[in-house]
Design an enzyme around this catalytic site. Structure first.
Site, PDB file in Angstrom:
ATOM      1  N   SER A 121       0.842  -1.150   0.195  1.00 17.95           N
ATOM      2  CA  SER A 121       0.018  -0.072   0.071  1.00 17.95           C
ATOM      3  C   SER A 121       0.823   1.172   0.146  1.00 17.95           C
ATOM      4  O   SER A 121       0.315   2.333  -0.249  1.00 17.95           O
ATOM      5  CB  SER A 121      -1.232  -0.106   1.096  1.00 17.95           C
ATOM      6  N   HIS A 173       1.352   5.418   4.355  1.00 19.31           N
ATOM      7  CA  HIS A 173       0.340   5.666   3.290  1.00 19.31           C
ATOM      8  C   HIS A 173       0.758   7.151   2.873  1.00 19.31           C
ATOM      9  O   HIS A 173       1.024   7.474   1.566  1.00 19.31           O
ATOM     10  CB  HIS A 173      -1.052   5.591   3.429  1.00 19.31           C
TER      11      HIS A 173
END
Length: 219
Positions: A121, A173
């Protein structure tokens, strides 16, 4: 169409294939939720990175915790990779992917003093960041601008969700997102058109300095 996807997107296909193979190997060696197995295969751990295991800034993108984790990341990478690899080109996507991974994992290591994290991610958020860069740079292209806005909304929704879901690596992220946005400028997108040279140089300087500062802070 399927055959063309594999032919036209070798980087995306290879990245997905590697993480699937790694997941299968982890499953056979004790399970992808086993802490010992996760660490053995390269999951991110701040203490180990600070101890000199710098490869853990890259290896976590191939390591996933549980079937749902790898399924969601593989599907997301499949679709975003379709756009990024075609618009930026193969090697540029590869650069964006791994620069984003390093940026995200560095920020995660700096932000989180202990614990363990893994997953693609960080790099996938970087691909979203790169597409947002396209939306800003080529805003006269209606299709690119609209897709850029859609990805931006998706990113905002994901970040808001991260704030309320325990166990999510928000730092990773955000680091990946910013890293991908800057890396997009740094490598350019000649398949779409010219990227302002001043913006490219500025983004490259900010990216390199940011990574160096994080590296120093972490080490």
């Amino acid at each position: 169409m399927q055959a063309n996807y594999w032919k036209n997107n070798p980087v995306t296909v290879s990245l997905i294939a590697i993480q699937v193979v790694v997941f299968l190997m982890m499953t056979m060696m004790g399970g992808s939720t086993n802490t010992v197995v996760l660490l053995k295969f390269g999951a991110l751990n701040a203490s180990l990175v600070q101890a000199g295991q710098w490869w853990r800034l890259i290896t976590p993108v191939f390591v996933h915790i549980g079937f749902a984790h790898i399924l969601i990341n593989s599907i997301t990478l499949y679709f975003i990779g379709l756009y990024i690899e075609q618009l930026f080109g193969h090697w540029r996507m590869l650069v964006i992917y791994f620069v984003s991974a390093i940026a995200g994992n560095l920020l995660s290591t700096f932000w989180i003093s202990n614990g363990l994290s893994a997953g693609a991610s960080t790099a996938i958020f970087g691909l979203f960041g790169a597409f947002i860069m396209l939306g800003v740079t080529f805003r006269e292209n209606q299709a690119i601008r609209m897709l850029g806005r859609q990805f931006l909304i998706l990113v905002v929704l994901n970040i808001v969700t991260d704030l309320f879901v325990p166990g999510i690596d928000l730092a990773g992220h955000l680091g990946g997102l910013v890293g991908g946005f800057l890396a997009g400028y740094a490598v350019g997108a000649p398949r779409l058109g010219h990227v302002n040279s001043v913006e490219r140089v500025l983004a490259t300087v900010v990216l390199v300095l940011g990574l160096l500062v994080l590296f120093v802070k972490v080490s």
